[in-house]
Structures are given as structure tokens and as C-alpha cells.
Design a protein around this motif. Sequence first.
Motif, PDB file in Angstrom:
ATOM      1  N   GLY A  10       0.827  -1.197   0.000  1.00  0.00           N
ATOM      2  CA  GLY A  10       0.000   0.000   0.000  1.00  0.00           C
ATOM      3  C   GLY A  10       0.864   1.251   0.000  1.00  0.00           C
ATOM      4  N   SER A  11       0.226   2.398  -0.009  1.00  0.00           N
ATOM      5  CA  SER A  11       0.951   3.674  -0.023  1.00  0.00           C
ATOM      6  C   SER A  11       1.772   3.876   1.244  1.00  0.00           C
ATOM      7  N   ASP A  12       1.406   3.149   2.305  1.00  0.00           N
ATOM      8  CA  ASP A  12       2.155   3.244   3.558  1.00  0.00           C
ATOM      9  C   ASP A  12       3.353   2.292   3.594  1.00  0.00           C
ATOM     10  N   GLY A  13       3.534   1.518   2.512  1.00  0.00           N
ATOM     11  CA  GLY A  13       4.657   0.595   2.436  1.00  0.00           C
ATOM     12  C   GLY A  13       4.392  -0.770   3.033  1.00  0.00           C
ATOM     13  N   ARG A  14       3.229  -0.945   3.665  1.00  0.00           N
ATOM     14  CA  ARG A  14       2.900  -2.230   4.276  1.00  0.00           C
ATOM     15  C   ARG A  14       2.298  -3.166   3.226  1.00  0.00           C
ATOM     16  N   THR A  15       2.492  -4.452   3.431  1.00  0.00           N
ATOM     17  CA  THR A  15       1.934  -5.420   2.503  1.00  0.00           C
ATOM     18  C   THR A  15       0.411  -5.369   2.530  1.00  0.00           C
TER      19      THR A  15
END
Length: 65
Positions: A10-15
Motif C-alpha cells: 500500500g501507499s504506507d509501504g505495508r503489505t
Amino acid sequence: MRAGYEIIRGSDGRTDVAATLAQTQDYAAAGVTMLRLESRRFCRRLEDFEAFLERAIQAKEAKTA
């Protein structure tokens, strides 16, 4: 043919489990008959595993609803 999912973030870098699983039909269209989803890519700790399974089930249910 076997393959492993390309992990989507995602945009937050989390899978993102749902976005990753959304690729299933593309793999099937390409002739893949067995997909591998490695929980270690989504879970940092053992305690994260149950939440990972719940997100995977929710993604599947949303797809079939």
C-alpha cells in the motif's frame, strides 16, 4: 504451473493482502494452477498470523460476494 504471488504494498509501504490476492485471476489466465502465498511476507511476528488469515479470508469473501 506453480508461481508465487507478487506482493503488493500500500501507499504506507505495508503489505496489502487483498491487493495481492486480487491478482489470482491474472495468474489463472496465464496458466498457473498452483499459487503460493507465504505468510512470512505479511507477518513479522507469530502473533500477526491470525490477523493475516482473517484478512485473507475477508479478501476471498469480498471477491466471491
